[in-house]
Design a protein around this motif. Structure first.
Motif, PDB file in Angstrom:
ATOM      1  N   THR A 126      43.544  37.273  48.629  1.00  0.00           N
ATOM      2  CA  THR A 126      44.842  37.930  48.456  1.00  0.00           C
ATOM      3  C   THR A 126      45.538  38.095  49.800  1.00  0.00           C
ATOM      4  OG1 THR A 126      44.028  39.081  46.492  1.00  0.00           O
ATOM      5  CG2 THR A 126      45.988  39.990  47.557  1.00  0.00           C
ATOM      6  N   LYS A 127      44.803  38.513  50.812  1.00  0.00           N
ATOM      7  CA  LYS A 127      45.392  38.677  52.143  1.00  0.00           C
ATOM      8  C   LYS A 127      45.851  37.335  52.703  1.00  0.00           C
ATOM      9  CE  LYS A 127      44.590  40.536  56.788  1.00  0.00           C
ATOM     10  NZ  LYS A 127      45.663  39.724  57.288  1.00  0.00           N
ATOM     11  N   SER A 128      45.060  36.291  52.497  1.00  0.00           N
ATOM     12  CA  SER A 128      45.456  34.978  53.014  1.00  0.00           C
ATOM     13  C   SER A 128      46.733  34.493  52.331  1.00  0.00           C
ATOM     14  CB  SER A 128      44.328  33.957  52.866  1.00  0.00           C
ATOM     15  OG  SER A 128      44.165  33.520  51.538  1.00  0.00           O
ATOM     16  N   ALA A 129      46.872  34.772  51.041  1.00  0.00           N
ATOM     17  CA  ALA A 129      48.102  34.396  50.329  1.00  0.00           C
ATOM     18  C   ALA A 129      49.289  35.170  50.884  1.00  0.00           C
ATOM     19  CB  ALA A 129      47.954  34.658  48.834  1.00  0.00           C
ATOM     20  N   TYR A 130      49.124  36.466  51.032  1.00  0.00           N
ATOM     21  CA  TYR A 130      50.210  37.309  51.539  1.00  0.00           C
ATOM     22  C   TYR A 130      50.619  36.878  52.945  1.00  0.00           C
ATOM     23  CZ  TYR A 130      52.990  41.443  52.511  1.00  0.00           C
ATOM     24  OH  TYR A 130      54.029  42.276  52.828  1.00  0.00           O
ATOM     25  N   ASP A 131      49.640  36.621  53.793  1.00  0.00           N
ATOM     26  CA  ASP A 131      49.926  36.190  55.164  1.00  0.00           C
ATOM     27  C   ASP A 131      50.665  34.857  55.208  1.00  0.00           C
ATOM     28  OD1 ASP A 131      48.697  38.483  56.065  1.00  0.00           O
ATOM     29  OD2 ASP A 131      46.865  37.473  56.756  1.00  0.00           O
ATOM     30  N   ALA A 132      50.458  34.012  54.186  1.00  0.00           N
ATOM     31  CA  ALA A 132      51.125  32.715  54.116  1.00  0.00           C
ATOM     32  C   ALA A 132      52.437  32.795  53.335  1.00  0.00           C
ATOM     33  CB  ALA A 132      50.198  31.686  53.474  1.00  0.00           C
ATOM     34  N   ALA A 133      52.854  34.012  52.965  1.00  0.00           N
ATOM     35  CA  ALA A 133      54.082  34.243  52.182  1.00  0.00           C
ATOM     36  C   ALA A 133      54.025  33.550  50.820  1.00  0.00           C
ATOM     37  CB  ALA A 133      55.319  33.828  52.969  1.00  0.00           C
ATOM     38  N   VAL A 134      52.841  33.530  50.230  1.00  0.00           N
ATOM     39  CA  VAL A 134      52.664  33.025  48.868  1.00  0.00           C
ATOM     40  C   VAL A 134      52.353  34.251  48.023  1.00  0.00           C
ATOM     41  CG1 VAL A 134      51.299  31.526  47.370  1.00  0.00           C
ATOM     42  CG2 VAL A 134      51.805  30.809  49.711  1.00  0.00           C
ATOM     43  N   TYR A 135      53.293  34.615  47.151  1.00  0.00           N
ATOM     44  CA  TYR A 135      53.188  35.897  46.460  1.00  0.00           C
ATOM     45  C   TYR A 135      52.788  35.795  44.992  1.00  0.00           C
ATOM     46  CZ  TYR A 135      55.541  37.225  50.736  1.00  0.00           C
ATOM     47  OH  TYR A 135      55.848  37.401  52.058  1.00  0.00           O
ATOM     48  N   ASP A 136      52.679  34.602  44.464  1.00  0.00           N
ATOM     49  CA  ASP A 136      52.204  34.424  43.091  1.00  0.00           C
ATOM     50  C   ASP A 136      50.796  33.863  43.151  1.00  0.00           C
ATOM     51  OD1 ASP A 136      54.605  35.264  41.874  1.00  0.00           O
ATOM     52  OD2 ASP A 136      55.465  33.266  42.125  1.00  0.00           O
ATOM     53  N   LEU A 137      49.871  34.482  42.445  1.00  0.00           N
ATOM     54  CA  LEU A 137      48.480  34.052  42.435  1.00  0.00           C
ATOM     55  C   LEU A 137      48.035  33.830  40.995  1.00  0.00           C
ATOM     56  CD1 LEU A 137      48.887  36.175  44.922  1.00  0.00           C
ATOM     57  CD2 LEU A 137      46.441  35.894  45.143  1.00  0.00           C
ATOM     58  N   THR A 138      47.225  32.796  40.789  1.00  0.00           N
ATOM     59  CA  THR A 138      46.605  32.560  39.498  1.00  0.00           C
ATOM     60  C   THR A 138      45.109  32.365  39.727  1.00  0.00           C
ATOM     61  OG1 THR A 138      46.845  30.140  39.549  1.00  0.00           O
ATOM     62  CG2 THR A 138      48.673  31.405  38.586  1.00  0.00           C
ATOM     63  N   ILE A 139      44.336  32.581  38.679  1.00  0.00           N
ATOM     64  CA  ILE A 139      42.890  32.398  38.780  1.00  0.00           C
ATOM     65  C   ILE A 139      42.361  31.809  37.487  1.00  0.00           C
ATOM     66  CG2 ILE A 139      42.386  34.754  38.001  1.00  0.00           C
ATOM     67  CD1 ILE A 139      39.958  34.676  39.979  1.00  0.00           C
ATOM     68  N   GLU A 140      41.395  30.914  37.615  1.00  0.00           N
ATOM     69  CA  GLU A 140      40.660  30.410  36.470  1.00  0.00           C
ATOM     70  C   GLU A 140      39.496  31.378  36.240  1.00  0.00           C
ATOM     71  OE1 GLU A 140      39.514  26.297  36.734  1.00  0.00           O
ATOM     72  OE2 GLU A 140      41.515  25.714  37.425  1.00  0.00           O
ATOM     73  N   ALA A 141      39.624  32.222  35.239  1.00  0.00           N
ATOM     74  CA  ALA A 141      38.610  33.236  34.949  1.00  0.00           C
ATOM     75  C   ALA A 141      37.999  32.940  33.580  1.00  0.00           C
ATOM     76  CB  ALA A 141      39.236  34.631  34.958  1.00  0.00           C
ATOM     77  N   PRO A 142      36.724  32.606  33.535  1.00  0.00           N
ATOM     78  CA  PRO A 142      36.088  32.354  32.238  1.00  0.00           C
ATOM     79  C   PRO A 142      36.208  33.580  31.324  1.00  0.00           C
ATOM     80  CG  PRO A 142      34.655  31.679  34.036  1.00  0.00           C
ATOM     81  CD  PRO A 142      35.803  32.431  34.648  1.00  0.00           C
ATOM     82  N   GLU A 143      36.540  33.333  30.072  1.00  0.00           N
ATOM     83  CA  GLU A 143      36.742  34.433  29.124  1.00  0.00           C
ATOM     84  C   GLU A 143      35.504  35.288  28.942  1.00  0.00           C
ATOM     85  OE1 GLU A 143      38.274  32.738  25.539  1.00  0.00           O
ATOM     86  OE2 GLU A 143      40.241  32.365  26.429  1.00  0.00           O
ATOM     87  N   ASN A 144      34.313  34.717  29.179  1.00  0.00           N
ATOM     88  CA  ASN A 144      33.085  35.478  28.977  1.00  0.00           C
ATOM     89  C   ASN A 144      32.588  36.171  30.250  1.00  0.00           C
ATOM     90  OD1 ASN A 144      32.263  33.209  30.355  1.00  0.00           O
ATOM     91  ND2 ASN A 144      30.560  32.730  28.977  1.00  0.00           N
ATOM     92  N   ASP A 145      33.327  36.079  31.353  1.00  0.00           N
ATOM     93  CA  ASP A 145      32.939  36.744  32.601  1.00  0.00           C
ATOM     94  C   ASP A 145      33.573  38.135  32.636  1.00  0.00           C
ATOM     95  OD1 ASP A 145      32.351  37.599  35.174  1.00  0.00           O
ATOM     96  OD2 ASP A 145      32.717  35.633  36.083  1.00  0.00           O
ATOM     97  N   VAL A 146      32.957  39.056  31.920  1.00  0.00           N
ATOM     98  CA  VAL A 146      33.502  40.405  31.761  1.00  0.00           C
ATOM     99  C   VAL A 146      33.643  41.123  33.104  1.00  0.00           C
ATOM    100  CG1 VAL A 146      33.111  42.651  30.656  1.00  0.00           C
ATOM    101  CG2 VAL A 146      32.578  40.548  29.427  1.00  0.00           C
TER     102      VAL A 146
END
Length: 148
Positions: A94-114
């Motif tokens: 998150t910090k690396s994104a913010y520092d690079a002025a990239v403010y939208d983040l997405t993640i591939e999160a498996p549905e079963n990874d509670v």
């Protein structure tokens, strides 16, 4: 999480991280080419504890012509401090994104990874009302489908 250090991924991390990548489950993500690619992205990190590597975050910024989005494809850690390590890796990405002025983040999160879904919820991530569909062309597309 005492004694755990978060550092940027390096291209030479491929071999030492093979056991960790396999232990995280799912498809192997860290090939030699992937390690080189993600190391150059500036958004990939390794967590190292006293016993060696214990967590991994793979992410890249993608430009769609309008704005950048940071896409996280792997965020995992192994016991005993998996939850704390994964949270620290998410903070680093998150910090690396913010520092690079990239403010939208997405993640591939498996549905079963509670545990991951709980972490993301606590950090104010929300599901998008979309469904990702996948098609593979060529001879790889004719092979039986691998698991997610």
């Amino acid at each position: 999480m005492r004694g755990v250090r978060i550092r940027p991924l390096e291209p030479t991390d491929h071999e030492p991280l093979k056991p960790l990548d396999a232990a995280l489950g799912g498809p192997v993500r860290l090939t030699r080419a992937a390690a080189s690619f993600y190391a150059r992205s500036g958004h990939a990190f390794v967590a190292e504890g006293e016993g060696g590597p214990c967590g991994l975050a793979l992410a890249q910024a993608v430009w769609d012509g309008t704005r950048g989005t940071l896409r996280i494809v792997r965020l995992g850690a192994v016991p005993p401090d998996a939850a704390a390590v994964r949270a620290a890796l998410l903070d680093a990405v998150t910090k690396s994104a913010y520092d690079a002025a990239v403010y939208d983040l997405t993640i591939e999160a498996p549905e079963n990874d509670v545990d991951l879904l709980d972490l993301l919820s606590r950090e104010r991530w929300r599901p998008d009302p979309v469904r990702v569909l996948r098609r593979t062309l060529g001879s790889r597309g004719a092979a039986p489908e691998e698991g997610p």
